[in-house]
Design a protein around this motif. Structure first.
Motif, PDB file in Angstrom:
ATOM      1  N   ALA A   5       0.845  -1.194   0.000  1.00 33.30           N
ATOM      2  CA  ALA A   5       0.000   0.000   0.000  1.00 33.30           C
ATOM      3  C   ALA A   5       0.876   1.237   0.000  1.00 33.30           C
ATOM      4  N   LEU A   6       0.273   2.336  -0.366  1.00 35.28           N
ATOM      5  CA  LEU A   6       0.911   3.643  -0.259  1.00 35.28           C
ATOM      6  C   LEU A   6      -0.074   4.517   0.508  1.00 35.28           C
ATOM      7  N   THR A   7       0.338   4.991   1.660  1.00 35.66           N
ATOM      8  CA  THR A   7      -0.527   5.817   2.487  1.00 35.66           C
ATOM      9  C   THR A   7       0.102   7.198   2.630  1.00 35.66           C
ATOM     10  N   PRO A   8      -0.468   8.210   1.998  1.00 40.21           N
ATOM     11  CA  PRO A   8       0.090   9.551   2.144  1.00 40.21           C
ATOM     12  C   PRO A   8       0.007  10.027   3.594  1.00 40.21           C
ATOM     13  N   MET A   9       1.014  10.772   4.030  1.00 40.32           N
ATOM     14  CA  MET A   9       0.970  11.424   5.326  1.00 40.32           C
ATOM     15  C   MET A   9       1.135  12.917   5.079  1.00 40.32           C
ATOM     16  N   LEU A  10       0.122  13.664   5.439  1.00 40.37           N
ATOM     17  CA  LEU A  10       0.127  15.107   5.261  1.00 40.37           C
ATOM     18  C   LEU A  10       0.378  15.778   6.603  1.00 40.37           C
ATOM     19  N   LEU A  30     -11.941   8.152  11.558  1.00 41.85           N
ATOM     20  CA  LEU A  30     -10.701   8.082  12.323  1.00 41.85           C
ATOM     21  C   LEU A  30     -10.462   6.623  12.681  1.00 41.85           C
ATOM     22  N   SER A  31      -9.323   6.068  12.264  1.00 43.03           N
ATOM     23  CA  SER A  31      -9.048   4.654  12.540  1.00 43.03           C
ATOM     24  C   SER A  31      -7.960   4.467  13.590  1.00 43.03           C
ATOM     25  N   ALA A  32      -7.153   5.492  13.836  1.00 43.78           N
ATOM     26  CA  ALA A  32      -6.118   5.414  14.872  1.00 43.78           C
ATOM     27  C   ALA A  32      -5.611   6.817  15.163  1.00 43.78           C
ATOM     28  N   GLY A  33      -5.046   6.978  16.354  1.00 44.70           N
ATOM     29  CA  GLY A  33      -4.475   8.257  16.744  1.00 44.70           C
ATOM     30  C   GLY A  33      -5.534   9.291  17.045  1.00 44.70           C
ATOM     31  N   ASP A  34      -5.065  10.498  17.330  1.00 47.77           N
ATOM     32  CA  ASP A  34      -5.959  11.626  17.580  1.00 47.77           C
ATOM     33  C   ASP A  34      -5.140  12.912  17.577  1.00 47.77           C
ATOM     34  N   ALA A  35      -5.830  14.031  17.581  1.00 51.75           N
ATOM     35  CA  ALA A  35      -5.143  15.318  17.513  1.00 51.75           C
ATOM     36  C   ALA A  35      -4.225  15.526  18.704  1.00 51.75           C
ATOM     37  N   ALA A  36      -4.640  15.087  19.880  1.00 53.34           N
ATOM     38  CA  ALA A  36      -3.824  15.273  21.085  1.00 53.34           C
ATOM     39  C   ALA A  36      -2.504  14.508  20.993  1.00 53.34           C
ATOM     40  N   GLY A  37      -2.511  13.376  20.326  1.00 52.10           N
ATOM     41  CA  GLY A  37      -1.309  12.561  20.185  1.00 52.10           C
ATOM     42  C   GLY A  37      -0.381  13.013  19.072  1.00 52.10           C
ATOM     43  N   LEU A  42      -6.740   7.927   8.992  1.00 54.96           N
ATOM     44  CA  LEU A  42      -8.113   8.012   8.527  1.00 54.96           C
ATOM     45  C   LEU A  42      -8.336   6.983   7.426  1.00 54.96           C
ATOM     46  N   GLU A  43      -9.606   6.573   7.256  1.00 55.65           N
ATOM     47  CA  GLU A  43      -9.931   5.569   6.242  1.00 55.65           C
ATOM     48  C   GLU A  43     -11.332   5.824   5.719  1.00 55.65           C
ATOM     49  N   ARG A  44     -11.500   5.568   4.440  1.00 53.81           N
ATOM     50  CA  ARG A  44     -12.812   5.590   3.804  1.00 53.81           C
ATOM     51  C   ARG A  44     -12.744   4.723   2.555  1.00 53.81           C
ATOM     52  N   ASP A  45     -13.659   3.772   2.449  1.00 52.18           N
ATOM     53  CA  ASP A  45     -13.764   2.924   1.259  1.00 52.18           C
ATOM     54  C   ASP A  45     -12.441   2.259   0.887  1.00 52.18           C
ATOM     55  N   GLY A  46     -11.636   1.904   1.874  1.00 48.83           N
ATOM     56  CA  GLY A  46     -10.353   1.265   1.624  1.00 48.83           C
ATOM     57  C   GLY A  46      -9.228   2.239   1.308  1.00 48.83           C
ATOM     58  N   VAL A  47      -9.520   3.534   1.251  1.00 45.66           N
ATOM     59  CA  VAL A  47      -8.508   4.564   1.020  1.00 45.66           C
ATOM     60  C   VAL A  47      -8.013   5.037   2.382  1.00 45.66           C
ATOM     61  N   ALA A  64       3.339  21.717   3.171  1.00 42.34           N
ATOM     62  CA  ALA A  64       3.998  21.814   1.875  1.00 42.34           C
ATOM     63  C   ALA A  64       3.945  20.458   1.171  1.00 42.34           C
ATOM     64  N   PHE A  65       3.555  20.495  -0.092  1.00 40.24           N
ATOM     65  CA  PHE A  65       3.483  19.287  -0.905  1.00 40.24           C
ATOM     66  C   PHE A  65       3.350  19.766  -2.339  1.00 40.24           C
ATOM     67  N   THR A  66       4.208  19.327  -3.216  1.00 44.28           N
ATOM     68  CA  THR A  66       4.195  19.860  -4.571  1.00 44.28           C
ATOM     69  C   THR A  66       3.261  19.108  -5.511  1.00 44.28           C
ATOM     70  N   GLY A  67       2.716  18.006  -5.060  1.00 51.16           N
ATOM     71  CA  GLY A  67       1.827  17.224  -5.913  1.00 51.16           C
ATOM     72  C   GLY A  67       0.378  17.380  -5.509  1.00 51.16           C
ATOM     73  N   SER A  68      -0.403  16.374  -5.841  1.00 49.97           N
ATOM     74  CA  SER A  68      -1.814  16.357  -5.461  1.00 49.97           C
ATOM     75  C   SER A  68      -2.177  14.937  -5.056  1.00 49.97           C
ATOM     76  N   LEU A  69      -3.283  14.810  -4.378  1.00 51.45           N
ATOM     77  CA  LEU A  69      -3.847  13.495  -4.092  1.00 51.45           C
ATOM     78  C   LEU A  69      -4.980  13.289  -5.089  1.00 51.45           C
ATOM     79  N   TYR A  70      -4.892  12.219  -5.866  1.00 52.56           N
ATOM     80  CA  TYR A  70      -5.874  11.951  -6.912  1.00 52.56           C
ATOM     81  C   TYR A  70      -6.752  10.807  -6.432  1.00 52.56           C
ATOM     82  N   LEU A  71      -8.027  11.107  -6.256  1.00 56.28           N
ATOM     83  CA  LEU A  71      -8.991  10.127  -5.759  1.00 56.28           C
ATOM     84  C   LEU A  71      -9.881   9.677  -6.907  1.00 56.28           C
ATOM     85  N   ARG A  72      -9.757   8.404  -7.273  1.00 56.83           N
ATOM     86  CA  ARG A  72     -10.615   7.850  -8.325  1.00 56.83           C
ATOM     87  C   ARG A  72     -11.915   7.418  -7.674  1.00 56.83           C
TER      88      ARG A  72
END
Length: 125
Positions: A5-10, A30-37, A42-47, A64-72
Motif C-alpha cells: 500500500a501507499l498511504t500519504p501522510m500530510l 478516524l481509525s487510529a491516533g488523535d489530535a492530542a497525540g 483516517l480511512e474511507r472505502d479502503g482509502v 507543503a506538498f508539490t503534488g496532489s492526491l488523486y482520488l478515483r
C-alpha cells in the motif's frame, strides 16, 4: 518482495481542524491516533490517509506538498455536487482529453485533492 500500500501522510499546523475537514466534509473515519497525540490515521472505502503535526525535526513551518492526491471514484458528479460549496475549488468538473472527468478542490491546508472517473464509465451507464 512486494509493496502492499501507499498511504500519504500530510503535515498540518492544526491537526484537529484537518481531522475535522476529512471526517466531516469527506466522510473519512478516524481509525487510529488523535489530535492530542500529534497524528491520526483516517480511512474511507479502503482509502487510507495519515495526518500529523508539523515536523520540528525537519524544520516544517507550514504545510507543503508539490503534488496532489488523486482520488478515483465511481461517482465524480456526485462528489462534485457535494463538495463544490463545501471546499475551495481549484477547477470545476470537466471532461479531459485523456479520458477522465474530474475536478479539484483544496483541503483546509491548501493541499490539492483531485477527484476523477474514467469517461468510459459514463458511456457504459
Amino acid at each position: 518482495m512486494n509493496l502492499r500500500a501507499l498511504t500519504p501522510m500530510l503535515r498540518t499546523p492544526d491537526l484537529a481542524a484537518t481531522v475535522a475537514f476529512y471526517t466531516q466534509v469527506l466522510d473519512f473515519q478516524l481509525s487510529a491516533g488523535d489530535a492530542a497525540g500529534g497524528w491520526a490515521a483516517l480511512e474511507r472505502d479502503g482509502v487510507e490517509l495519515m495526518l500529523s503535526r508539523l515536523n520540528a525535526h525537519e524544520g516544517d513551518l507550514a504545510p507543503a506538498f508539490t503534488g496532489s492526491l488523486y482520488l478515483r471514484t465511481d461517482d465524480v458528479d456526485g462528489w462534485w455536487r457535494r463538495l463544490r460549496e463545501r471546499a475551495r475549488v481549484c477547477y470545476p468538473i470537466e471532461d479531459f482529453g485523456y479520458g477522465m472527468r474530474e475536478f479539484a478542490i483544496y483541503d483546509n491546508n491548501g493541499y490539492l485533492l483531485q477527484f476523477g472517473q474514467p469517461i468510459a464509465a459514463f458511456d457504459e451507464a
